[in-house]
Scaffold this active site. Structure first.
Site, PDB file in Angstrom:
ATOM      1  CG  HIS A   1       8.147 -10.841 -10.562  1.00 13.58           C
ATOM      2  ND1 HIS A   1       7.526  -9.809  -9.917  1.00 13.58           N
ATOM      3  CD2 HIS A   1       9.363 -10.934  -9.981  1.00 13.58           C
ATOM      4  CE1 HIS A   1       8.320  -9.300  -8.990  1.00 13.58           C
ATOM      5  NE2 HIS A   1       9.460  -9.980  -9.008  1.00 13.58           N
TER       6      HIS A   1
ATOM      7  CD  GLU B   1       4.710  -8.430 -11.491  1.00 17.12           C
ATOM      8  OE1 GLU B   1       4.866  -9.304 -10.604  1.00 17.12           O
ATOM      9  OE2 GLU B   1       5.641  -7.749 -11.951  1.00 17.12           O
TER      10      GLU B   1
ATOM     11  NE  ARG C   1       8.850  -5.625  -6.488  1.00 14.21           N
ATOM     12  CZ  ARG C   1       9.710  -6.640  -6.348  1.00 14.21           C
ATOM     13  NH1 ARG C   1      10.455  -7.035  -7.377  1.00 14.21           N
ATOM     14  NH2 ARG C   1       9.836  -7.267  -5.188  1.00 14.21           N
TER      15      ARG C   1
HETATM   16  C1  DGY Z   1      12.217 -10.013  -4.932  1.00 11.33           C
HETATM   17  O1  DGY Z   1      12.558 -10.871  -4.111  1.00 11.33           O
HETATM   18  O2  DGY Z   1      11.881  -8.889  -4.611  1.00 11.33           O
HETATM   19  C2  DGY Z   1      12.253 -10.385  -6.369  1.00 11.33           C
HETATM   20  O3  DGY Z   1      11.489  -9.550  -7.143  1.00 11.33           O
HETATM   21  C3  DGY Z   1      11.852 -11.830  -6.552  1.00 11.33           C
HETATM   22  O4  DGY Z   1      12.193 -12.212  -7.844  1.00 11.33           O
END
Ligand code: DGY
Length: 324
Positions: A284, A265, A236
């Site tokens: 992402h 984002e 993240r």
């Molecule tokens: C999640 O599912 O948390 C991931 O970041 C998706 O790619």
């Protein structure tokens, strides 16, 4: 009377039909993502919400939805949801662990290799017409950094971190890891975060975003990284201080970074990281394979069906809501 469920996006896979048999289902069909305002307008009167990581389910929204009985997110990370606010109301939150482990580890490795060997820069170089007889193969032409035999530091040794460690061992890398509660994994040396940052040629982040990990890779910790090291983040964006990272990259103290995630984002075009040639970026896409996204949707639907049929969700973030 059937319960009402809002699904905030069309989901892959066939299981969505099964869900519709258990509820009165509304799927947000418009192009693009449902906005925060749209969610606030669509959710009243719904008993269940099947959402994406782009849907912010905060305390205000939860408080404004007295009928809400469950939330099922098609994601493993749940930092977009106020979990304590749901738990206080006894509302279970489902997520999708496990199925995206290998896909995300592949992404981390792909980004690490791309950053180390300047793959994106080299691609641009050719497409811009810069590969000419005068500017071609030479001993120092597009030289990068060896991955084979280098030291990889894994920050967060959960399932994805361990899957990255397995890939690294195939590349003959020495693997160090830091995890808040020490985990013994064969072939991986557990070290302090400081030692990891000081010793690693590559650092790959695999933590969930929480109050305790937000800003973990701050200016002080980035400054502890080995000169010429590479930072990879597929977890993240909020875990890494982006302006401190941009400074370390611009000054040449770090060789490169590879980022699949950003503090905000979609990333703003004036984010300084985007102006740096030694940064490889992706929007992402860590879990973005057709198969993995279908598996995530299946789990999200299984969680929702369990909630609708009075069963505990098979993948519940806050199982304490089921204890009396
Ligand atoms: C999640 O599912 O948390 C991931 O970041 C998706 O790619």
């Amino acid at each position: 009377m059937k319960k009402r469920v809002l699904v905030t996006h069309q989901l892959p896979g066939e299981r969505i039909r099964e869900l519709s048999a258990h509820c009165e289902m509304t799927i947000w069909m418009d192009p693009g993502l449902l906005t925060a305002q749209g969610l606030r307008e669509e959710l009243p009167g719904c008993h269940g919400l099947v959402c994406l990581l782009t849907d912010r389910v905060d305390a205000d929204l939860i408080a404004a939805m007295p009928d809400l009985e469950f939330v099922s997110s098609m994601s493993v990370g749940v930092d977009h949801v106020d979990v304590p606010a749901l738990t206080a109301r006894g509302i279970p939150l489902g997520h999708t662990p496990g199925v995206l482990v290998n896909t995300t580890a592949d992404t981390a490795f792909a980004l690490m290799l791309a950053a180390a060997r300047r793959v994106v820069e080299a691609d641009h170089f050719i497409r811009m017409g810069n590969w000419t007889k005068e500017n071609a193969w030479a001993p120092d032409f597009f030289t990068g950094k060896d991955v084979s035999g280098a030291t990889l530091g894994i920050v967060g040794l959960g399932e994805i971190g361990q899957a990255v460690a397995r890939r690294a061992s195939g590349f003959g890398m020495k693997v160090l890891a830091w995890n808040r509660s020490v985990r013994e994994v064969p072939g991986v040396e557990s070290v302090s975060l400081e030692a990891l940052l000081q010793r690693s040629d590559f650092v790959s982040v695999h933590l969930a975003l929480s109050d305790s990990t937000r800003g973990l890779m701050d200016a002080r910790r980035i400054a502890m990284m080995k000169p010429g090291a590479v930072l990879v983040n597929t977890a993240r964006g909020g875990i890494v201080d982006e302006s401190a990272l941009a400074q370390a990259l611009a000054s040449g103290r770090l060789a490169a970074a590879a980022l699949d995630v950003f503090e905000s984002e979609p990333v703003a075009m004036d984010n300084p990281l985007l102006a740096l040639p030694n940064v490889v970026v992706a929007p992402h896409i860590g879990s973005a394979t057709t198969q993995t996204r279908a598996s995530m949707a299946d789990i999200a639907i299984d969680n929702a069906i369990a909630a609708l049929t009075g069963e505990p969700m098979p993948h519940c973030v806050n199982p304490e809501v089921y204890s009396d």
